[in-house]
Scaffold this active site. Structure first.
Site, short mmCIF file in Angstrom:
data_model
loop_
_atom_site.label_atom_id
_atom_site.label_comp_id
_atom_site.label_asym_id
_atom_site.label_seq_id
_atom_site.Cartn_x
_atom_site.Cartn_y
_atom_site.Cartn_z
CG ASP A 71 -1.93 1.11 1.22
OD1 ASP A 71 -1.73 2.10 0.49
OD2 ASP A 71 -2.93 0.98 1.94
CE1 TYR A 128 -7.56 11.45 -8.91
CE2 TYR A 128 -8.79 13.07 -10.18
CZ TYR A 128 -7.91 11.99 -10.13
OH TYR A 128 -7.39 11.48 -11.29
CE LYS A 175 -4.19 12.33 -9.89
NZ LYS A 175 -3.14 11.36 -10.14
CB THR A 178 -9.10 2.83 -16.29
OG1 THR A 178 -9.56 3.86 -15.41
CG2 THR A 178 -8.01 3.39 -17.19
#
Ligand SMILES: NC(=O)c1ccc[n+]([C@@H]2O[C@H](COP(=O)([O-])OP(=O)(O)OC[C@H]3O[C@@H](n4cnc5c(N)ncnc54)[C@H](OP(=O)(O)O)[C@@H]3O)[C@@H](O)[C@H]2O)c1
Length: 288
Positions: free
Chosen positions: A91, A184, A188, A219
């Protein structure tokens, strides 16, 4: 003035029917012969496509992800295609384990030529329902592991005669906003900024640091995000100039390029691979 008519557009015309199946995309070149490359988050999606590409071009590629079964399947598939591959389940939130993987890889092979910081944690939440813990989860892999990976790899690569290359996989969310992905996107953006700073520090050490900036890519992660809702998927595609999602192989091609000697004078770059999305001023409702 008469209304301008929207020209019909087939999102899958013949010129998009290029063969993107791996690893045929990468054959006939050996840009990574005898080189050693680590790709994080490489059991699936973009990371797996990149790992396949590196292996197909001669590298020994080291895979890592959490799910050991999936990781083994990925490694077996690369080995079945004749690639040199090893893997370790970990991880990336465990930054000590990640640092050790990088150190051990360099010690075992006597070199480390490229590191691809690809894995990310994606937590979709509106701000009003996001806990501080969920917010922080976005940063532990995208930012912290990228920092530790870059720091460790730079120290090794900086001592090598041939230097090395680090490629970070970002997202158009790092510079463009949408709902439900604030953590997120912020992570980024932080990783992008870090990547550019690392490029400056690596420049005189022979270590190039660049980012690939995917837009929508087909994906498992992006399919889960739209939960199989074709209407949502179509709506996303309609905002992309090329009217479709990219494939993992198309993102992998950019990763390989930036990691290769073909990009020997390129550092500090954020390369969009997004069907024109980031270059777009606005989404047209009409075409002239
Ligand atoms: N798909 C898109 O539309 C898109 C768009 C823009 C940017 N990106 C970026 O592209 C990168 C790859 O995305 P993807 O769509 O290919 O993702 P994916 O298909 O979900 O694959 C993610 C990979 O990362 C591994 N991973 C996730 N969390 C991890 C952790 N904590 N430690 C170790 N490995 C971990 C996963 O394996 P395990 O779950 O077994 O750990 C898997 O191998 C990400 O940085 C993402 O932000 C994707």
């Amino acid at each position: 003035m008469p209304p301008v008519v929207l020209r019909s557009f087939d999102p899958t015309p013949a010129h998009f029917q290029i063969k993107l199946d791996r690893p045929d995309n990468f054959i006939m070149r050996n840009r990574f012969d005898k080189r050693v490359v680590i790709v994080t988050g490489s059991s699936l999606g973009i990371g797996f496509a990149a790992a396949q590409g590196f292996a197909a071009e001669g590298a020994h590629v080291v895979l890592c992800a959490r799910n050991e079964e999936q990781l083994k399947r990925a490694a077996d598939s690369i080995a079945d295609d004749g690639g040199k591959v090893s893997y370790q389940a970990l991880d990336l939130a465990d930054t000590d384990a990640f640092e050790k993987l990088i150190q051990d890889t360099a010690t075992e092979h006597g070199r480390l030529d490229a590191l691809v910081n690809n894995a990310a944690v994606t937590r979709h939440r509106m701000i009003d329902s996001m806990s501080l813990e969920a917010w922080r989860k976005n940063f532990c892999v995208t930012v912290d592991a990228t920092f530790i990976g870059t720091k460790t790899a730079m120290a090794i690569m900086g001592k090598q005669e041939q230097g090395g290359a680090i490629v970070n996989v970002s997202s158009s969310c790092g510079s463009r906003a949408t709902v439900g992905v604030s953590g997120y996107s912020a992570a980024k953006a932080a990783a992008d900024s870090f990547s550019n700073c690392a490029a400056m520090e690596g420049a005189t050490m022979g270590v190039r640091v660049n980012s690939v900036v995917p837009g929508s890519v087909a994906t498992a992660a992006s399919e889960a995000a739209v939960a199989g809702n074709q209407k949502v998927q179509d709506a996303i595609h309609s905002t992309i100039p090329m009217q479709r999602s990219g494939t993992p192989e198309e993102i992998a091609a950019a990763i390989l390029f930036l990691a290769s000697d073909e990009a020997s004078f390129i550092t500090g770059v954020e390369l969009p691979v997004d069907g024109g999305k980031l270059a777009q001023l606005y989404v047209p409702t009409t075409l002239i």
